[in-house]
Design a protein around this motif. Structure first.
Motif, PDB file in Angstrom:
ATOM      1  N   ALA A 453       0.851  -1.195   0.000  1.00  0.00           N
ATOM      2  CA  ALA A 453       0.000   0.000   0.000  1.00  0.00           C
ATOM      3  C   ALA A 453       0.884   1.242   0.000  1.00  0.00           C
ATOM      4  N   GLU A 454       0.452   2.269  -0.744  1.00  0.00           N
ATOM      5  CA  GLU A 454       1.125   3.561  -0.744  1.00  0.00           C
ATOM      6  C   GLU A 454       0.330   4.520   0.125  1.00  0.00           C
ATOM      7  N   TRP A 455       1.016   5.425   0.825  1.00  0.00           N
ATOM      8  CA  TRP A 455       0.334   6.273   1.792  1.00  0.00           C
ATOM      9  C   TRP A 455       0.851   7.703   1.730  1.00  0.00           C
ATOM     10  N   SER A 456       0.015   8.601   2.232  1.00  0.00           N
ATOM     11  CA  SER A 456       0.406   9.998   2.434  1.00  0.00           C
ATOM     12  C   SER A 456      -0.281  10.470   3.705  1.00  0.00           C
ATOM     13  N   GLY A 457       0.409  11.356   4.441  1.00  0.00           N
ATOM     14  CA  GLY A 457      -0.101  11.732   5.750  1.00  0.00           C
ATOM     15  C   GLY A 457       0.166  10.601   6.717  1.00  0.00           C
ATOM     16  N   GLU A 458       0.031  10.835   7.994  1.00  0.00           N
ATOM     17  CA  GLU A 458       0.244   9.776   8.982  1.00  0.00           C
ATOM     18  C   GLU A 458      -0.752   8.654   8.734  1.00  0.00           C
ATOM     19  N   PHE A 459      -0.274   7.415   8.802  1.00  0.00           N
ATOM     20  CA  PHE A 459      -1.206   6.308   8.595  1.00  0.00           C
ATOM     21  C   PHE A 459      -0.697   5.068   9.322  1.00  0.00           C
ATOM     22  N   SER A 460      -1.601   4.114   9.543  1.00  0.00           N
ATOM     23  CA  SER A 460      -1.219   2.833  10.137  1.00  0.00           C
ATOM     24  C   SER A 460      -1.690   1.722   9.212  1.00  0.00           C
ATOM     25  N   ILE A 461      -0.925   0.658   9.197  1.00  0.00           N
ATOM     26  CA  ILE A 461      -1.229  -0.486   8.350  1.00  0.00           C
ATOM     27  C   ILE A 461      -1.032  -1.740   9.184  1.00  0.00           C
ATOM     28  N   GLY A 462      -1.919  -2.704   9.020  1.00  0.00           N
ATOM     29  CA  GLY A 462      -1.789  -3.913   9.832  1.00  0.00           C
ATOM     30  C   GLY A 462      -2.872  -4.924   9.536  1.00  0.00           C
ATOM     31  N   VAL A 463      -3.081  -5.829  10.489  1.00  0.00           N
ATOM     32  CA  VAL A 463      -4.104  -6.868  10.375  1.00  0.00           C
ATOM     33  C   VAL A 463      -4.898  -6.909  11.670  1.00  0.00           C
ATOM     34  N   ALA A 464      -6.139  -7.390  11.564  1.00  0.00           N
ATOM     35  CA  ALA A 464      -7.010  -7.453  12.743  1.00  0.00           C
ATOM     36  C   ALA A 464      -7.972  -8.611  12.595  1.00  0.00           C
ATOM     37  N   TYR A 465      -8.394  -9.156  13.741  1.00  0.00           N
ATOM     38  CA  TYR A 465      -9.471 -10.138  13.736  1.00  0.00           C
ATOM     39  C   TYR A 465     -10.786  -9.430  13.421  1.00  0.00           C
ATOM     40  N   LYS A 466     -11.731 -10.184  12.902  1.00  0.00           N
ATOM     41  CA  LYS A 466     -13.044  -9.612  12.619  1.00  0.00           C
ATOM     42  C   LYS A 466     -13.745  -9.172  13.904  1.00  0.00           C
ATOM     43  N   SER A 467     -13.358  -9.792  15.032  1.00  0.00           N
ATOM     44  CA  SER A 467     -14.016  -9.492  16.301  1.00  0.00           C
ATOM     45  C   SER A 467     -13.540  -8.188  16.932  1.00  0.00           C
ATOM     46  N   ILE A 468     -12.628  -7.448  16.276  1.00  0.00           N
ATOM     47  CA  ILE A 468     -12.194  -6.164  16.833  1.00  0.00           C
ATOM     48  C   ILE A 468     -13.398  -5.230  16.950  1.00  0.00           C
ATOM     49  N   SER A 469     -13.434  -4.452  18.030  1.00  0.00           N
ATOM     50  CA  SER A 469     -14.551  -3.537  18.247  1.00  0.00           C
ATOM     51  C   SER A 469     -14.586  -2.459  17.159  1.00  0.00           C
ATOM     52  N   ARG A 470     -15.784  -2.048  16.774  1.00  0.00           N
ATOM     53  CA  ARG A 470     -15.931  -0.997  15.759  1.00  0.00           C
ATOM     54  C   ARG A 470     -16.509   0.295  16.359  1.00  0.00           C
ATOM     55  N   LYS A 471     -16.966   0.213  17.582  1.00  0.00           N
ATOM     56  CA  LYS A 471     -17.713   1.343  18.152  1.00  0.00           C
ATOM     57  C   LYS A 471     -16.929   2.008  19.281  1.00  0.00           C
ATOM     58  N   GLY A 472     -17.014   3.319  19.311  1.00  0.00           N
ATOM     59  CA  GLY A 472     -16.393   4.075  20.393  1.00  0.00           C
ATOM     60  C   GLY A 472     -14.967   4.489  20.071  1.00  0.00           C
ATOM     61  N   LYS A 473     -14.536   5.554  20.732  1.00  0.00           N
ATOM     62  CA  LYS A 473     -13.188   6.076  20.527  1.00  0.00           C
ATOM     63  C   LYS A 473     -12.331   5.617  21.693  1.00  0.00           C
ATOM     64  N   ASN A 474     -11.974   4.309  21.668  1.00  0.00           N
ATOM     65  CA  ASN A 474     -11.177   3.745  22.749  1.00  0.00           C
ATOM     66  C   ASN A 474     -10.219   2.715  22.160  1.00  0.00           C
ATOM     67  N   SER A 475      -9.372   2.168  23.036  1.00  0.00           N
ATOM     68  CA  SER A 475      -8.319   1.258  22.566  1.00  0.00           C
ATOM     69  C   SER A 475      -8.876  -0.029  21.981  1.00  0.00           C
ATOM     70  N   HIS A 476     -10.105  -0.401  22.325  1.00  0.00           N
ATOM     71  CA  HIS A 476     -10.677  -1.646  21.826  1.00  0.00           C
ATOM     72  C   HIS A 476     -10.901  -1.619  20.320  1.00  0.00           C
ATOM     73  N   SER A 477     -11.016  -0.423  19.732  1.00  0.00           N
ATOM     74  CA  SER A 477     -11.309  -0.336  18.300  1.00  0.00           C
ATOM     75  C   SER A 477     -10.174   0.307  17.503  1.00  0.00           C
ATOM     76  N   LEU A 478      -9.035   0.574  18.135  1.00  0.00           N
ATOM     77  CA  LEU A 478      -7.922   1.216  17.438  1.00  0.00           C
ATOM     78  C   LEU A 478      -6.889   0.168  17.045  1.00  0.00           C
ATOM     79  N   LEU A 479      -6.492   0.174  15.781  1.00  0.00           N
ATOM     80  CA  LEU A 479      -5.542  -0.813  15.268  1.00  0.00           C
ATOM     81  C   LEU A 479      -4.247  -0.803  16.081  1.00  0.00           C
ATOM     82  N   GLY A 480      -3.874  -1.986  16.604  1.00  0.00           N
ATOM     83  CA  GLY A 480      -2.633  -2.139  17.344  1.00  0.00           C
ATOM     84  C   GLY A 480      -2.742  -1.857  18.825  1.00  0.00           C
ATOM     85  N   TYR A 481      -3.863  -1.344  19.296  1.00  0.00           N
ATOM     86  CA  TYR A 481      -3.999  -0.973  20.707  1.00  0.00           C
ATOM     87  C   TYR A 481      -4.776  -2.025  21.507  1.00  0.00           C
TER      88      TYR A 481
END
Length: 573
Positions: A453-481
């Motif tokens: 992947a090519e990027w511009s601006g700060e970005f994160s790239i990685g992998v996640a389980y489907k069970s990762i949380s999608r709701k809320g602004k907390n560590s449960h839904s942030l990639l790598g946290y």
């Protein structure tokens, strides 16, 4: 032992694998088994030197020599190859040219008359001397191909110069001066070539028939081995379940024994406390009585006895805070976790071995160069060059159902850009609503994958389980946290690798605007590479994955999935 597929075992079944006999052998006692089954069964008794029949338990010393029984195929239906019609493109039904009314099917055609004949109308050609110079041939439905299209004469000659059939008139002009011969003579010469070709075809047929039989046999052996492995696995897990039941009974007995011992001790303390309490109550009654008496002499005479302080009969009893039945339940939990870890580790090892070991090896035929490839250990080693990584490149697309409200997809869901204005995405339970993130659609599990992947601006790239949380602004839904994702955070100032809120700064890692990700699911590896004129490792995670993974991105400005060309398909075997 594997469960039989038959309600009642048939006569030609093997008692060991409970399946149809394959390469049957009869041992000295008269019982019959599959050659492979009885061989494996007797192998485990080599250390004793005494071999027995699994059914009647007759013993043999030394080990009997096993020879295949002669097959009785008198009642066995043979699988026949489908009948083939030679030259199907030349088969065309034709009808007699001389029938009146309903025309009969033609059986012969005359190369002189250039006509089709049925069984009735062809008889004069056999009976009359008028037709003795006519040439009859079996009807093939293509009489027009035996006529010269230019002169409408029968093709009787062959031009060797032009390699084509011609008529007599063709020799006057079109083929004048060419090497001409009769069709019969040319047929004799070319027939010699076809006889050689036919011989080669027959040899190939024999070879292929042998290969076919060998492959069928090997497939049966493979199937039998799979069934035995299934039966042995079932037996092993049954024994494991029995062992777990024994462990459960032991812990249950330990708890019960300790409880009964504690109850017995408690009853002794209770009895002694009750006795002491009765004695104190009796003493209290005596004191009350002597204190209330009006007889001074009686008071003074009993005073010496009653004024002695009571002596404690039983020590004070407290429950030891260091003793707890909870420790036993905790031990059971730890045993379960240890067992789970062992099973996961071993299953991961065998899963990797099974997924990377080909069942079949494809060998090129003689004369076939570069068509098929024999896999070797090199094919399953860790990739080292970008060409090696491109063998595992995976086509991906961004999932619109997961995209954050300020992100816009384009280029067929291959590019994502962050906008200042909110995008109108429909509500969806899989959509991230707290962070500028998006996942790809494709689940990644079982083998190896690679993408860039090519990027511009700060970005994160990685992998996640489907069970990762999608709701809320907390560590449960942030990639790598959290414990459900692994990511590389990229910015102009450098990189950092993140998993479960733990970060690792990578100040020495090379800078690049294109990042490659290599995932070896079975091998438990996810690695990030800086892609420029060279390919350099940034960071590698070692993990035992337990769920399918999805590629994910945190978008600062824009991210584009790179279109990669797969160099070689790594899984054709």
């Amino acid at each position: 032992m594997a469960e039989s597929r038959f309600p009642f075992p048939p006569e030609d079944y093997c008692p060991l694998c409970v399946d149809t006999l394959r390469d049957p052998v009869t041992i000295p006692c008269g019982d019959t088994y599959c050659l492979e089954c009885i061989k494996i069964y007797w192998d485990q008794f080599d250390h004793t030197g005494v071999y027995s029949c699994p059914q009647c338990h007759s013993t043999f010393t030394p080990r009997p020599v096993l020879r295949r029984n002669l097959p009785d195929v008198s009642h066995e239906p043979r699988r026949q190859l489908p009948e083939l019609t030679p030259f199907p493109y030349m088969q065309r039904e034709s009808f007699c040219d001389f029938c009146v009314g309903r025309r009969s099917k033609a059986v012969k055609s005359c190369l002189m008359c250039l006509a089709y004949y049925c069984e009735t109308h062809v008889k004069p050609h056999y009976e009359s001397s008028t037709f003795k110079r006519h040439k009859l041939v079996d009807e093939t439905g293509h009489l027009d191909r035996k006529i010269c299209p230019q002169h409408e004469k029968g093709l009787e000659l062959f031009c060797r110069s032009d390699q084509m059939c011609i008529c007599v008139l063709c020799t006057v002009k079109e083929h004048r001066g060419h090497n001409i011969t009769s069709a019969e003579e040319e047929r004799i010469e070319k027939q010699k070539v076809l006889v050689v070709t036919q011989t080669e075809v027959q040899h190939i047929i024999q070879d292929r028939m042998k290969e076919l039989q060998d492959l069928k046999h090997n497939v049966d052996v493979l199937k039998s081995a799979a069934q035995r492995a299934q039966a042995e696995t079932d037996k092993t897990f049954h024994e494991m379940l029995q062992a777990v039941e024994r462990w459960k009974a032991e812990i249950h007995q330990m708890i019960t024994t300790n409880m009964q011992s504690a109850m017995s001790q408690a009853e002794g303390y209770l009895d002694r406390l009750e006795q002491e309490l009765l004695e104190l109550q009796r003493r209290d009654a005596e004191l009350r009585q002597i204190l209330e008496t009006e007889d001074n002499i009686h008071f003074l005479q009993n005073f010496p006895t009653l004024c002695v302080p009571p002596v404690a009969m039983v020590p004070k009893v407290l429950i030891n805070p260091q003793f707890s039945f909870g420790e036993m339940s905790k031990t059971a939990t730890e045993m379960k976790e240890h067992l789970d870890n062992i099973c996961k580790t071993e299953l991961s090892k065998i899963s990797k071995t099974v997924s990377e070991t080909p069942v079949y090896i494809l060998l090129p035929r003689n004369g076939e160069k570069g068509i098929l490839k024999v896999p070797s250990r090199v094919d399953f080693q860790e990739p080292k060059t970008r060409t090696d990584f491109l063998k595992y490149c995976t086509k991906m697309s961004l999932d619109p159902n997961t995209v954050y409200k300020e992100l816009a997809l384009s280029d067929g869901n291959q590019r994502v850009t962050r906008r200042k204005a909110v995008q109108f995405h429909p509500d969806h339970p899989e959509r991230f609503d707290g962070f500028s993130q998006v996942l790809c659609k494709e689940p990644l599990t079982g083998f190896r994958f690679y993408w860039e992947a090519e990027w511009s601006g700060e970005f994160s790239i990685g992998v996640a389980y489907k069970s990762i949380s999608r709701k809320g602004k907390n560590s449960h839904s942030l990639l790598g946290y959290n414990d459900k994702s692994w990511s590389l955070l990229c910015s102009d100032s450098g990189y950092s690798a993140w998993h479960n809120k733990v970060d690792r700064d990578l100040p020495e890692a090379p800078r690049a605007t294109r990042i490659g990700v290599y995932l070896d699911y079975a091998g438990g590896t996810v690695a990030f590479y800086a892609i420029s004129e060279t390919m350099e490792l940034i960071h590698r995670f070692k993990v035992q994955f337990s769920e399918p993974l999805y590629a994910g991105f945190g978008v600062g400005s824009s991210v584009t999935l790179c279109q990669l060309k797969q160099k070689q398909n790594p899984t054709p075997y």
